[in-house]
Design a protein around this motif. Structure first.
Motif, short mmCIF file in Angstrom:
data_model
loop_
_atom_site.label_atom_id
_atom_site.label_comp_id
_atom_site.label_asym_id
_atom_site.label_seq_id
_atom_site.Cartn_x
_atom_site.Cartn_y
_atom_site.Cartn_z
N ILE A 43 -68.65 52.54 -0.82
CA ILE A 43 -68.71 53.55 -1.88
C ILE A 43 -70.12 54.11 -1.98
CG2 ILE A 43 -68.48 53.94 -4.36
CD1 ILE A 43 -65.82 53.64 -2.94
N ASP A 44 -70.20 55.42 -2.04
CA ASP A 44 -71.49 56.10 -2.21
C ASP A 44 -71.90 55.95 -3.68
OD1 ASP A 44 -73.69 57.70 -2.31
OD2 ASP A 44 -72.73 59.49 -1.44
N MET A 45 -72.97 55.19 -3.92
CA MET A 45 -73.41 54.91 -5.28
C MET A 45 -73.85 56.17 -6.02
SD MET A 45 -73.00 51.72 -6.03
CE MET A 45 -71.43 51.85 -5.14
N LEU A 46 -74.19 57.21 -5.27
CA LEU A 46 -74.59 58.46 -5.91
C LEU A 46 -73.39 59.19 -6.52
CD1 LEU A 46 -77.16 59.79 -3.25
CD2 LEU A 46 -77.64 58.61 -5.41
N LYS A 47 -72.20 58.81 -6.06
CA LYS A 47 -70.98 59.45 -6.56
C LYS A 47 -70.14 58.52 -7.45
CE LYS A 47 -70.43 62.48 -2.54
NZ LYS A 47 -69.51 62.91 -1.44
N ILE A 48 -70.69 57.35 -7.73
CA ILE A 48 -69.89 56.36 -8.46
C ILE A 48 -69.54 56.83 -9.88
CG2 ILE A 48 -71.78 55.06 -9.53
CD1 ILE A 48 -70.21 52.51 -8.70
N GLN A 49 -70.29 57.79 -10.40
CA GLN A 49 -70.00 58.33 -11.73
C GLN A 49 -68.60 58.96 -11.77
OE1 GLN A 49 -71.99 57.84 -14.43
NE2 GLN A 49 -70.30 58.70 -15.64
N ILE A 50 -68.15 59.46 -10.62
CA ILE A 50 -66.80 60.03 -10.55
C ILE A 50 -65.76 58.97 -10.89
CG2 ILE A 50 -65.08 61.03 -9.00
CD1 ILE A 50 -67.36 62.33 -7.44
N LEU A 51 -65.95 57.76 -10.37
CA LEU A 51 -65.02 56.67 -10.65
C LEU A 51 -65.12 56.23 -12.11
CD1 LEU A 51 -65.44 54.47 -7.44
CD2 LEU A 51 -63.57 56.03 -8.00
N ILE A 52 -66.33 56.19 -12.63
CA ILE A 52 -66.52 55.79 -14.02
C ILE A 52 -65.83 56.78 -14.97
CG2 ILE A 52 -68.22 55.42 -15.84
CD1 ILE A 52 -70.15 54.43 -13.67
N ASP A 53 -66.01 58.06 -14.67
CA ASP A 53 -65.38 59.10 -15.50
C ASP A 53 -63.85 59.01 -15.42
OD1 ASP A 53 -67.86 60.00 -16.22
OD2 ASP A 53 -67.90 61.65 -14.77
N TYR A 54 -63.35 58.74 -14.22
CA TYR A 54 -61.89 58.64 -14.06
C TYR A 54 -61.35 57.42 -14.79
CZ TYR A 54 -57.44 59.71 -11.88
OH TYR A 54 -56.13 60.09 -11.67
N ARG A 55 -62.11 56.34 -14.77
CA ARG A 55 -61.70 55.13 -15.50
C ARG A 55 -61.63 55.41 -17.01
NH1 ARG A 55 -63.41 50.50 -18.15
NH2 ARG A 55 -62.51 48.54 -17.36
N ASN A 56 -62.61 56.10 -17.52
CA ASN A 56 -62.61 56.46 -18.94
C ASN A 56 -61.42 57.36 -19.28
OD1 ASN A 56 -64.97 55.00 -19.39
ND2 ASN A 56 -66.30 56.77 -19.04
N GLU A 57 -61.08 58.24 -18.34
CA GLU A 57 -59.93 59.14 -18.54
C GLU A 57 -58.63 58.34 -18.56
OE1 GLU A 57 -58.48 62.98 -19.30
OE2 GLU A 57 -60.53 62.22 -19.18
N LEU A 58 -58.55 57.31 -17.73
CA LEU A 58 -57.37 56.44 -17.72
C LEU A 58 -57.20 55.75 -19.07
CD1 LEU A 58 -57.75 54.75 -14.20
CD2 LEU A 58 -55.92 56.31 -14.89
N ILE A 59 -58.29 55.23 -19.60
CA ILE A 59 -58.24 54.52 -20.87
C ILE A 59 -57.88 55.48 -22.01
CG2 ILE A 59 -59.58 53.22 -22.57
CD1 ILE A 59 -61.24 52.13 -20.22
N SER A 60 -58.53 56.63 -22.03
CA SER A 60 -58.29 57.62 -23.09
C SER A 60 -56.84 58.11 -23.08
CB SER A 60 -59.24 58.80 -22.92
OG SER A 60 -58.95 59.81 -23.86
N THR A 61 -56.31 58.40 -21.90
CA THR A 61 -54.93 58.90 -21.78
C THR A 61 -53.93 57.83 -22.20
OG1 THR A 61 -55.61 60.32 -19.95
CG2 THR A 61 -53.26 59.90 -20.20
N PHE A 62 -54.17 56.60 -21.78
CA PHE A 62 -53.29 55.48 -22.16
C PHE A 62 -53.28 55.30 -23.68
CE2 PHE A 62 -53.08 50.97 -23.30
CZ PHE A 62 -51.81 50.65 -22.84
#
Length: 261
Positions: free
Chosen positions: A140-159
């Motif tokens: 995983i490119d650590m410079l792009k890891i914020q994409i995964l963090i944002d998607y995780r937050n979106e998963l939690i918020s939607t649920f």
């Protein structure tokens, strides 16, 4: 009181006044002017006869006035009953309107949350952020890891929003839909674990817990949930249409939505 009855009472009153004021005194005066003999000889004076006739007329007047008062009271009671019925109907209409407003808003809320949940938890979309952050060597490119963090937050918020929308639906939570709720929970745990796995710095590249078999199982759960969720929304729409376009009493509305008094 009907117009016919009012006219009869008026005629009777006028007739009584004429008879009492004119006819009766004239008849009494005429009778006492006759020189009677034997049994026809009066034992009382003319004023006594006038007083007696006046008492009779007074009694008749009292009966008539009493009857008029009775009819007026009867009419007043009827008006009070009609007013009470009208107030009850107005109250029922107000309650039905509030139920319709709540169910319409709730249907819209559940539909929007369902569509959002479908889009975020769709297997293809779940894989996209991981693929965007992954290098050719599988790291995983650590410079792009914020994409995964944002998607995780979106998963939690939607649920969370979807769960709140379902909890507001009194009809839904009273149904036997435990499997449906379990499927939502399973998708949530799988998706969060999947994103967390690829954001972990200590990830073992040689042993991935998310192989094809795991995703096939996730696909099956997702499709089952999507079918049930879509069917549930259709049922809510049909129920609301029946409610809005059919004349229903408050009891029928409560029965339709399984609402306790």
């Amino acid at each position: 009181m009907s117009q016919h009855l009012k006219r009869n009472i008026l005629l009777f009153a006028l007739s009584s006044i004429i008879i009492g004021c004119v006819v009766v005194p004239f008849v009494i005066n005429w009778l006492f002017a006759i020189d009677a003999k034997g049994l026809l000889i009066a034992k009382w004076e003319a004023e006594h006869a006038l007083a007696y006739s006046a008492g009779i007329l007074s009694f008749i007047g009292t009966v008539v006035l009493g009857y008029i008062s009775y009819e007026q009271a009867k009419g007043a009671n009827k008006m009070a009953e009609l007013a009470a019925v009208s107030a009850k109907e107005a109250n029922e209409i107000s309650i039905i309107s509030r139920i319709a407003e709540f169910e319409g808003e709730n249907l819209q809320r559940v539909r929007e949350c369902y569509e959002k949940f479908y889009d975020i938890y769709l297997p293809q979309n779940l894989i996209k952020p991981v693929m965007e952050c992954m290098r050719d060597d599988g790291t995983i490119d650590m410079l792009k890891i914020q994409i995964l963090i944002d998607y995780r937050n979106e998963l939690i918020s939607t649920f969370t929003k979807y769960g709140r929308a379902l909890n507001r639906d009194s009809v839904y939570i009273k149904k036997d839909m435990k499997d449906f709720l379990d499927e939502i929970l399973k998708m949530y745990h799988f998706s969060i674990s999947y994103i967390d796995y690829y954001t972990s710095l200590e990830r073992n590249h040689d042993n991935t817990p998310f192989d094809d078999e795991k995703f096939k199982e996730y696909d099956k759960i997702f499709l089952t949930w999507a079918t049930k969720g879509s069917q549930y929304i259709i049922e809510k729409e049909d129920r609301l249409k029946a409610f809005l376009y059919t004349k229903m009493t408050l009891e029928e509305v409560r029965e339709l939505y399984d609402i306790e008094k």
